[in-house]
Design a protein around this motif. Structure first.
Motif, mmCIF file in Angstrom:
data_model
loop_
_atom_site.group_PDB
_atom_site.id
_atom_site.type_symbol
_atom_site.label_atom_id
_atom_site.label_comp_id
_atom_site.label_asym_id
_atom_site.label_seq_id
_atom_site.Cartn_x
_atom_site.Cartn_y
_atom_site.Cartn_z
ATOM 1 N N TYR A 281 0.850 -1.194 0.000
ATOM 2 C CA TYR A 281 0.000 0.000 0.000
ATOM 3 C C TYR A 281 0.886 1.244 0.000
ATOM 4 O O TYR A 281 2.065 1.196 0.366
ATOM 5 C CB TYR A 281 -0.930 0.026 1.214
ATOM 6 C CG TYR A 281 -0.233 0.207 2.534
ATOM 7 C CD1 TYR A 281 -0.006 1.482 3.059
ATOM 8 C CD2 TYR A 281 0.216 -0.900 3.257
ATOM 9 C CE1 TYR A 281 0.641 1.651 4.281
ATOM 10 C CE2 TYR A 281 0.861 -0.746 4.466
ATOM 11 C CZ TYR A 281 1.071 0.529 4.977
ATOM 12 O OH TYR A 281 1.730 0.689 6.170
ATOM 13 N N TYR A 282 0.289 2.354 -0.440
ATOM 14 C CA TYR A 282 0.982 3.636 -0.312
ATOM 15 C C TYR A 282 -0.043 4.719 -0.027
ATOM 16 O O TYR A 282 -1.230 4.598 -0.338
ATOM 17 C CB TYR A 282 1.784 3.971 -1.572
ATOM 18 C CG TYR A 282 0.957 4.407 -2.763
ATOM 19 C CD1 TYR A 282 0.640 5.758 -2.971
ATOM 20 C CD2 TYR A 282 0.482 3.483 -3.681
ATOM 21 C CE1 TYR A 282 -0.117 6.161 -4.058
ATOM 22 C CE2 TYR A 282 -0.269 3.873 -4.770
ATOM 23 C CZ TYR A 282 -0.576 5.212 -4.951
ATOM 24 O OH TYR A 282 -1.336 5.613 -6.019
ATOM 25 N N LEU A 283 0.428 5.794 0.574
ATOM 26 C CA LEU A 283 -0.372 6.993 0.817
ATOM 27 C C LEU A 283 0.454 8.179 0.386
ATOM 28 O O LEU A 283 1.619 8.309 0.790
ATOM 29 C CB LEU A 283 -0.752 7.099 2.289
ATOM 30 C CG LEU A 283 -1.713 8.235 2.658
ATOM 31 C CD1 LEU A 283 -3.075 8.010 2.012
ATOM 32 C CD2 LEU A 283 -1.856 8.350 4.172
ATOM 33 N N LEU A 297 4.691 14.074 -0.918
ATOM 34 C CA LEU A 297 5.306 13.202 0.066
ATOM 35 C C LEU A 297 4.551 11.885 0.037
ATOM 36 O O LEU A 297 3.322 11.870 0.126
ATOM 37 C CB LEU A 297 5.249 13.822 1.460
ATOM 38 C CG LEU A 297 5.836 12.977 2.593
ATOM 39 C CD1 LEU A 297 7.339 12.788 2.407
ATOM 40 C CD2 LEU A 297 5.533 13.608 3.951
ATOM 41 N N ARG A 298 5.296 10.772 -0.092
ATOM 42 C CA ARG A 298 4.668 9.457 -0.230
ATOM 43 C C ARG A 298 5.302 8.453 0.722
ATOM 44 O O ARG A 298 6.528 8.439 0.869
ATOM 45 C CB ARG A 298 4.820 8.963 -1.665
ATOM 46 C CG ARG A 298 4.261 7.563 -1.937
ATOM 47 C CD ARG A 298 4.832 6.976 -3.209
ATOM 48 N NE ARG A 298 4.554 7.822 -4.371
ATOM 49 C CZ ARG A 298 5.312 7.837 -5.461
ATOM 50 N NH1 ARG A 298 6.393 7.081 -5.536
ATOM 51 N NH2 ARG A 298 5.004 8.613 -6.478
ATOM 52 N N TYR A 299 4.468 7.615 1.335
ATOM 53 C CA TYR A 299 4.963 6.460 2.075
ATOM 54 C C TYR A 299 4.464 5.206 1.370
ATOM 55 O O TYR A 299 3.272 5.048 1.137
ATOM 56 C CB TYR A 299 4.484 6.460 3.526
ATOM 57 C CG TYR A 299 4.923 5.215 4.272
ATOM 58 C CD1 TYR A 299 6.268 5.030 4.593
ATOM 59 C CD2 TYR A 299 4.010 4.233 4.625
ATOM 60 C CE1 TYR A 299 6.686 3.892 5.261
ATOM 61 C CE2 TYR A 299 4.425 3.086 5.284
ATOM 62 C CZ TYR A 299 5.764 2.922 5.605
ATOM 63 O OH TYR A 299 6.175 1.782 6.250
ATOM 64 N N ASP A 300 5.401 4.304 1.050
ATOM 65 C CA ASP A 300 5.104 3.109 0.269
ATOM 66 C C ASP A 300 5.595 1.894 1.053
ATOM 67 O O ASP A 300 6.776 1.822 1.422
ATOM 68 C CB ASP A 300 5.822 3.215 -1.082
ATOM 69 C CG ASP A 300 5.479 2.085 -2.037
ATOM 70 O OD1 ASP A 300 4.407 1.476 -1.869
ATOM 71 O OD2 ASP A 300 6.279 1.827 -2.953
ATOM 72 N N ASP A 301 4.704 0.931 1.307
ATOM 73 C CA ASP A 301 5.025 -0.205 2.176
ATOM 74 C C ASP A 301 4.651 -1.507 1.474
ATOM 75 O O ASP A 301 3.572 -1.602 0.874
ATOM 76 C CB ASP A 301 4.256 -0.079 3.496
ATOM 77 C CG ASP A 301 4.709 -1.093 4.531
ATOM 78 O OD1 ASP A 301 4.400 -2.291 4.359
ATOM 79 O OD2 ASP A 301 5.355 -0.701 5.514
ATOM 80 N N ASN A 328 10.083 -0.579 2.780
ATOM 81 C CA ASN A 328 9.391 0.644 3.218
ATOM 82 C C ASN A 328 10.099 1.828 2.570
ATOM 83 O O ASN A 328 11.302 1.988 2.738
ATOM 84 C CB ASN A 328 9.429 0.802 4.743
ATOM 85 C CG ASN A 328 8.963 -0.443 5.464
ATOM 86 O OD1 ASN A 328 7.979 -1.044 5.078
ATOM 87 N ND2 ASN A 328 9.685 -0.848 6.506
ATOM 88 N N ASP A 329 9.350 2.659 1.872
ATOM 89 C CA ASP A 329 9.948 3.722 1.065
ATOM 90 C C ASP A 329 9.266 5.055 1.370
ATOM 91 O O ASP A 329 8.062 5.210 1.124
ATOM 92 C CB ASP A 329 9.804 3.364 -0.415
ATOM 93 C CG ASP A 329 10.358 4.444 -1.353
ATOM 94 O OD1 ASP A 329 10.992 5.393 -0.870
ATOM 95 O OD2 ASP A 329 10.134 4.329 -2.570
ATOM 96 N N TRP A 350 14.057 7.405 0.690
ATOM 97 C CA TRP A 350 14.694 6.777 1.838
ATOM 98 C C TRP A 350 14.037 5.412 2.008
ATOM 99 O O TRP A 350 12.832 5.327 2.275
ATOM 100 C CB TRP A 350 14.484 7.591 3.101
ATOM 101 C CG TRP A 350 15.113 8.951 3.117
ATOM 102 C CD1 TRP A 350 16.340 9.291 3.600
ATOM 103 C CD2 TRP A 350 14.514 10.181 2.675
ATOM 104 N NE1 TRP A 350 16.555 10.638 3.475
ATOM 105 C CE2 TRP A 350 15.439 11.219 2.913
ATOM 106 C CE3 TRP A 350 13.276 10.507 2.100
ATOM 107 C CZ2 TRP A 350 15.186 12.533 2.597
ATOM 108 C CZ3 TRP A 350 13.010 11.824 1.777
ATOM 109 C CH2 TRP A 350 13.961 12.821 2.025
ATOM 110 N N ILE A 351 14.800 4.330 1.884
ATOM 111 C CA ILE A 351 14.216 3.001 1.776
ATOM 112 C C ILE A 351 14.837 2.065 2.803
ATOM 113 O O ILE A 351 16.056 2.041 2.990
ATOM 114 C CB ILE A 351 14.433 2.420 0.360
ATOM 115 C CG1 ILE A 351 13.943 3.416 -0.694
ATOM 116 C CG2 ILE A 351 13.711 1.080 0.200
ATOM 117 C CD1 ILE A 351 14.502 3.197 -2.070
ATOM 118 N N GLU A 352 13.966 1.268 3.436
ATOM 119 C CA GLU A 352 14.406 0.156 4.280
ATOM 120 C C GLU A 352 13.862 -1.131 3.668
ATOM 121 O O GLU A 352 12.677 -1.245 3.389
ATOM 122 C CB GLU A 352 13.892 0.294 5.718
ATOM 123 C CG GLU A 352 14.268 -0.898 6.596
ATOM 124 C CD GLU A 352 13.601 -0.874 7.954
ATOM 125 O OE1 GLU A 352 13.560 -1.938 8.606
ATOM 126 O OE2 GLU A 352 13.093 0.196 8.352
ATOM 127 N N GLY A 353 14.725 -2.112 3.475
ATOM 128 C CA GLY A 353 14.307 -3.373 2.886
ATOM 129 C C GLY A 353 14.501 -3.392 1.381
ATOM 130 O O GLY A 353 14.758 -2.370 0.751
#
Length: 385
Positions: A281-283, A297-301, A328-329, A350-353
């Motif tokens: 999902y992303y918002l 600004l986006r959060y992508d999981d 997670n981005d 900025w990414i984790e994983g």
């Protein structure tokens, strides 16, 4: 690209040029990526300019209820897609007027209608950033999802204060060697054949709301090479989409619920039948500023297996590090439409994983960190006749 495909499209362009009701559009973009802590897009180098997209499209209406349309693309997308000229779409359609709308039938090669951006993802003017949210529109699996050779039954209906659109598509996915490399890596790894594809897409758009729901299923067969074994993959997924627009602000979110069934494919020690449920999902919030400037600004999981969101079971099963099972981005970006033809874009991730970092089955922790970052810049130009 096959000579027959080129001749078909040239015939379409020639026919359009002699007709009164025709359109021609062109588009080109050049991007730059600088990546730290990963080989994503750039390969072993820390940066790449091999991010080029060029498209020429034409559309011809030989009669009032009929249309023929086609597009040729050149695309090079770092280490995810080799430079290639190919038929992007080439189809004929007809439609019939109904009270408050229409219904139509389309046949040929088409772009699928998954989510808000799948059918327009190859043109920067119509997508929300340089790189789409990978939880929904993964670049490594692009080949199996994007092009469909088959048919599309579609319609539009005025409903209340808005418009309801729908597409029912069935056929075979049109993939290239990029898909095989992005899954398995380089060398003698066999061949993937993405074929079965079916989707139902529904969308309602009013003054402020845009709502969508898509179901799709894709089938992929694998003829083994190297250490792998023959197998098949079947994917079923729902994509739910929503967008609310104010005069100066937009809020968009999409969710993917996936059911992935694999048999074989993996190394013999891991082979067998597996079924995994994925969640992505992303918002995204977007501010619309004066002078055609946008900031978002986006959060992508994304979790490759919903029952193993932190990757611990994946690590125990495969021997790889756990962060290859999720991503997670956070993305901060902006776009500036200088005029109707020129667009400048920039974004930082900025990414984790690394769940969506190719190749998926040949992981190398020494070349992929848990935490990594990416800067992207892009200049785009379009012409409309």
């Amino acid at each position: 690209m096959k000579a027959s495909n080129i001749l078909c499209l040239l015939g379409l362009v020639a026919g359009a040029a002699m007709a009164q009701d025709w359109q021609f559009n062109g588009y080109a973009s050049q991007a730059y990526a600088n990546v730290k802590g990963s080989d994503f897009i750039v390969g072993p180098d820390s940066y790449s300019l091999e991010l080029t997209e060029v498209m020429a499209t034409t559309s011809w209406r030989p009669w009032s209820r009929g249309r023929v349309a086609g597009a040729v693309t050149y695309r090079r997308w770092g280490n995810l897609a080799d430079a290639e000229v190919r038929i992007d779409y080439l189809f004929a359609e007809t439609h019939w007027q109904l009270q408050g709308g229409h219904i139509g039938l389309r046949a040929g090669r088409m772009k699928n209608e998954v989510g808000f951006y799948s059918s327009t993802r190859d043109m920067s003017f119509t997508r929300p950033g340089i790189m789409l949210p990978q939880s929904i529109y993964s670049d490594y699996f692009r080949d199996a999802q994007l092009h469909v050779d088959g048919g599309d039954l579609f319609g539009r209906l005025s409903l209340g204060e808005g418009i309801f659109d729908w597409h029912l598509m069935a056929g075979a996915s049109a993939n290239s060697g990029d898909l095989t490399r992005n899954i398995f890596g380089e060398g003698d790894v066999g061949e993937l054949d993405a074929h079965r594809f079916f989707s139902l897409d529904m969308e309602y758009q009013g003054d402020h709301w845009r709502l969508g729901a898509t179901y799709y299923t894709a089938g992929v067969d694998y003829r083994a090479g190297g250490e792998f074994i023959d197998g098949e993959l079947e994917l079923h997924a729902w994509v739910l989409s929503a967008k609310y627009s104010w005069p100066w602000f937009e809020l968009t979110g999409e969710v993917l619920l996936g059911d992935r069934h694999t048999e074989g494919i993996y190394f013999p020690v891991q082979a067998g039948e597996r079924r995994d449920d994925s969640l992505g999902y992303y918002l995204e919030g977007r501010v619309l500023l004066p002078k055609n400037v946008e900031i978002f600004l986006r959060y992508d999981d994304y979790a490759d297996n919903l029952k193993d969101a932190n990757g611990q079971a994946y690590a125990a099963r495969t021997g790889n590090t756990a962060y290859f099972a999720y991503s997670n981005d956070w993305t901060l970006g902006g776009r500036w439409l200088l005029n109707k033809d020129w667009l400048v874009a920039a974004e930082y991730h900025w990414i984790e994983g690394a769940a969506w970092v190719a190749p998926l089955l040949s992981r190398d922790p020494s070349r992929q960190g848990k935490d990594w970052s990416m800067l992207m810049l892009q200049l785009s130009y379009r012409i409309q006749w």
